[in-house]
Design a protein around this motif. Structure first.
Motif, PDB file in Angstrom:
ATOM      1  N   THR A   7      -7.190  -2.044  -5.559  1.00 54.69           N
ATOM      2  CA  THR A   7      -5.794  -2.332  -5.259  1.00 54.69           C
ATOM      3  C   THR A   7      -5.550  -2.150  -3.769  1.00 54.69           C
ATOM      4  OG1 THR A   7      -5.103  -1.589  -7.451  1.00 54.69           O
ATOM      5  CG2 THR A   7      -3.410  -1.677  -5.743  1.00 54.69           C
ATOM      6  N   LEU A   8      -4.969  -3.155  -3.154  1.00 54.19           N
ATOM      7  CA  LEU A   8      -4.615  -3.076  -1.741  1.00 54.19           C
ATOM      8  C   LEU A   8      -3.103  -3.182  -1.622  1.00 54.19           C
ATOM      9  CD1 LEU A   8      -5.660  -2.911   1.183  1.00 54.19           C
ATOM     10  CD2 LEU A   8      -5.698  -5.420   1.191  1.00 54.19           C
ATOM     11  N   LEU A   9      -2.474  -2.118  -1.142  1.00 51.97           N
ATOM     12  CA  LEU A   9      -1.038  -2.088  -0.922  1.00 51.97           C
ATOM     13  C   LEU A   9      -0.755  -2.775   0.409  1.00 51.97           C
ATOM     14  CD1 LEU A   9       1.307  -0.743  -2.516  1.00 51.97           C
ATOM     15  CD2 LEU A   9       1.118   1.173  -0.932  1.00 51.97           C
ATOM     16  N   CYS A  10      -0.104  -3.920   0.361  1.00 52.15           N
ATOM     17  CA  CYS A  10       0.189  -4.715   1.553  1.00 52.15           C
ATOM     18  C   CYS A  10       1.640  -4.476   1.951  1.00 52.15           C
ATOM     19  CB  CYS A  10      -0.045  -6.195   1.273  1.00 52.15           C
ATOM     20  SG  CYS A  10      -1.756  -6.577   0.860  1.00 52.15           S
ATOM     21  N   VAL A  11       1.840  -3.858   3.103  1.00 48.06           N
ATOM     22  CA  VAL A  11       3.172  -3.478   3.567  1.00 48.06           C
ATOM     23  C   VAL A  11       3.631  -4.488   4.616  1.00 48.06           C
ATOM     24  CG1 VAL A  11       4.542  -1.656   4.636  1.00 48.06           C
ATOM     25  CG2 VAL A  11       2.684  -1.060   3.055  1.00 48.06           C
ATOM     26  N   LEU A  12       4.762  -5.139   4.333  1.00 49.79           N
ATOM     27  CA  LEU A  12       5.302  -6.196   5.192  1.00 49.79           C
ATOM     28  C   LEU A  12       6.682  -5.810   5.689  1.00 49.79           C
ATOM     29  CD1 LEU A  12       4.321  -7.662   2.200  1.00 49.79           C
ATOM     30  CD2 LEU A  12       4.246  -9.542   3.797  1.00 49.79           C
ATOM     31  N   GLY A  13       7.042  -6.332   6.837  1.00 46.03           N
ATOM     32  CA  GLY A  13       8.383  -6.121   7.351  1.00 46.03           C
ATOM     33  C   GLY A  13       8.481  -6.618   8.773  1.00 46.03           C
ATOM     34  N   HIS A 176       5.558   6.143  -1.521  1.00 51.18           N
ATOM     35  CA  HIS A 176       4.600   7.047  -2.165  1.00 51.18           C
ATOM     36  C   HIS A 176       4.569   6.802  -3.675  1.00 51.18           C
ATOM     37  CE1 HIS A 176       3.218  10.978  -3.802  1.00 51.18           C
ATOM     38  NE2 HIS A 176       2.302  10.780  -2.864  1.00 51.18           N
ATOM     39  N   TRP A 177       5.730   6.675  -4.283  1.00 53.63           N
ATOM     40  CA  TRP A 177       5.821   6.406  -5.719  1.00 53.63           C
ATOM     41  C   TRP A 177       5.123   5.088  -6.069  1.00 53.63           C
ATOM     42  CZ3 TRP A 177       8.466   2.391  -8.223  1.00 53.63           C
ATOM     43  CH2 TRP A 177       8.524   2.501  -9.613  1.00 53.63           C
ATOM     44  N   ILE A 178       5.360   4.046  -5.267  1.00 55.01           N
ATOM     45  CA  ILE A 178       4.720   2.750  -5.518  1.00 55.01           C
ATOM     46  C   ILE A 178       3.203   2.881  -5.446  1.00 55.01           C
ATOM     47  CG2 ILE A 178       4.377   0.403  -4.599  1.00 55.01           C
ATOM     48  CD1 ILE A 178       7.378   0.543  -3.704  1.00 55.01           C
ATOM     49  N   SER A 179       2.700   3.602  -4.462  1.00 54.60           N
ATOM     50  CA  SER A 179       1.241   3.770  -4.341  1.00 54.60           C
ATOM     51  C   SER A 179       0.672   4.469  -5.566  1.00 54.60           C
ATOM     52  CB  SER A 179       0.879   4.537  -3.068  1.00 54.60           C
ATOM     53  OG  SER A 179       1.172   5.913  -3.175  1.00 54.60           O
ATOM     54  N   GLN A 180       1.421   5.407  -6.134  1.00 55.30           N
ATOM     55  CA  GLN A 180       0.962   6.106  -7.333  1.00 55.30           C
ATOM     56  C   GLN A 180       1.012   5.199  -8.558  1.00 55.30           C
ATOM     57  OE1 GLN A 180       3.676   9.489  -7.105  1.00 55.30           O
ATOM     58  NE2 GLN A 180       1.899  10.813  -6.758  1.00 55.30           N
ATOM     59  N   ILE A 181       2.142   4.530  -8.757  1.00 52.82           N
ATOM     60  CA  ILE A 181       2.308   3.726  -9.965  1.00 52.82           C
ATOM     61  C   ILE A 181       1.348   2.535  -9.974  1.00 52.82           C
ATOM     62  CG2 ILE A 181       4.159   2.162  -9.236  1.00 52.82           C
ATOM     63  CD1 ILE A 181       5.463   2.864 -12.008  1.00 52.82           C
ATOM     64  N   GLU A 182       1.017   2.025  -8.796  1.00 48.66           N
ATOM     65  CA  GLU A 182       0.103   0.884  -8.704  1.00 48.66           C
ATOM     66  C   GLU A 182      -1.364   1.305  -8.701  1.00 48.66           C
ATOM     67  OE1 GLU A 182       0.680  -2.157  -9.177  1.00 48.66           O
ATOM     68  OE2 GLU A 182       2.854  -2.260  -8.981  1.00 48.66           O
ATOM     69  N   GLY A 183      -1.612   2.605  -8.691  1.00 40.53           N
ATOM     70  CA  GLY A 183      -2.980   3.095  -8.835  1.00 40.53           C
ATOM     71  C   GLY A 183      -3.848   3.014  -7.595  1.00 40.53           C
ATOM     72  N   CYS A 184      -3.243   3.064  -6.419  1.00 38.11           N
ATOM     73  CA  CYS A 184      -4.057   3.002  -5.198  1.00 38.11           C
ATOM     74  C   CYS A 184      -5.048   4.155  -5.118  1.00 38.11           C
ATOM     75  CB  CYS A 184      -3.162   3.006  -3.956  1.00 38.11           C
ATOM     76  SG  CYS A 184      -2.181   1.502  -3.806  1.00 38.11           S
ATOM     77  N   TRP A 185      -4.691   5.293  -5.660  1.00 37.97           N
ATOM     78  CA  TRP A 185      -5.576   6.459  -5.625  1.00 37.97           C
ATOM     79  C   TRP A 185      -6.873   6.209  -6.382  1.00 37.97           C
ATOM     80  CZ3 TRP A 185      -6.674   8.342 -10.439  1.00 37.97           C
ATOM     81  CH2 TRP A 185      -5.817   7.954 -11.468  1.00 37.97           C
ATOM     82  N   LYS A 186      -6.865   5.260  -7.335  1.00 38.47           N
ATOM     83  CA  LYS A 186      -8.072   4.968  -8.110  1.00 38.47           C
ATOM     84  C   LYS A 186      -9.154   4.291  -7.281  1.00 38.47           C
ATOM     85  CE  LYS A 186      -5.768   4.329 -12.551  1.00 38.47           C
ATOM     86  NZ  LYS A 186      -5.479   3.353 -13.610  1.00 38.47           N
ATOM     87  N   ASN A 187      -8.786   3.713  -6.134  1.00 37.36           N
ATOM     88  CA  ASN A 187      -9.775   3.021  -5.299  1.00 37.36           C
ATOM     89  C   ASN A 187     -10.932   3.922  -4.931  1.00 37.36           C
ATOM     90  OD1 ASN A 187      -8.171   0.722  -5.262  1.00 37.36           O
ATOM     91  ND2 ASN A 187      -7.274   1.194  -3.274  1.00 37.36           N
ATOM     92  N   ASN A 188     -10.654   5.196  -4.743  1.00 42.63           N
ATOM     93  CA  ASN A 188     -11.673   6.111  -4.245  1.00 42.63           C
ATOM     94  C   ASN A 188     -12.221   7.035  -5.325  1.00 42.63           C
ATOM     95  OD1 ASN A 188     -11.240   5.107  -1.589  1.00 42.63           O
ATOM     96  ND2 ASN A 188      -9.312   6.215  -1.627  1.00 42.63           N
ATOM     97  N   LYS A 189     -11.943   6.716  -6.566  1.00 44.86           N
ATOM     98  CA  LYS A 189     -12.438   7.515  -7.691  1.00 44.86           C
ATOM     99  C   LYS A 189     -13.472   6.704  -8.461  1.00 44.86           C
ATOM    100  CE  LYS A 189      -9.112  10.673  -7.312  1.00 44.86           C
ATOM    101  NZ  LYS A 189      -9.338  11.744  -6.434  1.00 44.86           N
ATOM    102  N   GLU A 190     -14.405   7.385  -9.056  1.00 43.97           N
ATOM    103  CA  GLU A 190     -15.386   6.728  -9.898  1.00 43.97           C
ATOM    104  C   GLU A 190     -14.732   6.266 -11.186  1.00 43.97           C
ATOM    105  OE1 GLU A 190     -18.623   5.953  -9.399  1.00 43.97           O
ATOM    106  OE2 GLU A 190     -18.313   6.617  -7.349  1.00 43.97           O
ATOM    107  N   ASP A 191     -15.066   5.078 -11.622  1.00 48.54           N
ATOM    108  CA  ASP A 191     -14.554   4.563 -12.888  1.00 48.54           C
ATOM    109  C   ASP A 191     -15.407   5.126 -14.012  1.00 48.54           C
ATOM    110  OD1 ASP A 191     -13.380   3.186 -14.907  1.00 48.54           O
ATOM    111  OD2 ASP A 191     -13.953   1.195 -14.198  1.00 48.54           O
TER     112      ASP A 191
END
Length: 193
Positions: A7-13, A176-191
């Protein structure tokens, strides 16, 4: 890309909306990794490591080598990243043209989540002039160069989330909430499944 969904969180503005400040705090507090994109624009006064600053000739070489993934041009300056950077990061500050080029790549196992940071024009201009020390004409030139792409994005509601950045604390909490709900933290964890 590897076989695990990433998951890549793309921040625009728009310019001076607070993207860098929000993403820097998110990465500092959570350990998420940010893409540091390449650019041909010069470093701003008191600017940290927001980009890899290179020459036009570096862009031409990378383009010939076929390693450019997301690309955009704002005014005379180019901004881009590489496919390798996409796999190794969790968050990417990008503009609408850049995310459209990323989507066209259709990279396997890469899930893009777009977050639009919405900040009133008057607040953005104050931040650019007071915090970044931009001069008024430089801010307005960049703002004008971005205007059409963000107009198109907003017209089509072509983003997953929108965050109001009038209150930095509230905007950060939401990101921060969006990053958690979208699972960005899983990128660096073993499946383990």
């Amino acid at each position: 890309m590897n076989n695990k969904e990433h998951t890549l969180l793309c921040v625009l503005g728009k310019t001076a909306c607070g993207k860098d400040s929000l993403v820097n705090k998110l990465c500092e507090r959570t350990g998420l990794k940010q893409i540091i994109s390449y650019t041909t624009r010069p470093r701003r006064v008191n600017e940290g490591n927001t980009h890899i600053f290179v020459y036009e000739s570096d862009y031409e070489q990378m383009y010939q080598d076929g390693v450019i993934a997301a690309f955009t041009q704002i005014g005379e300056y180019k901004y881009w990243t590489t496919v390798d950077q996409l796999e190794d990061a969790d968050v990417y500050i990008i503009d609408y043209e850049g995310i459209k080029t990323l989507r066209k790549l259709n990279l396997p196992n890469l899930r893009l989540v777009s977050v639009y940071i919405n900040t009133p024009d008057k607040i953005r201009e104050e931040r650019a002039l007071n915090k970044r020390k931009d001069d008024k004409s430089k801010f307005r030139t960049r703002d004008f160069a971005e205007r059409q792409q963000f107009r198109d994005m907003l017209k089509n509601a072509d983003f997953d989330y929108a965050i109001s950045n009038i209150s930095f604390a509230k905007a950060y909490s939401t990101l921060h909430w969006i990053s958690q709900i979208e699972g960005c933290w899983k990128n660096n964890k073993e499946d383990t499944t």
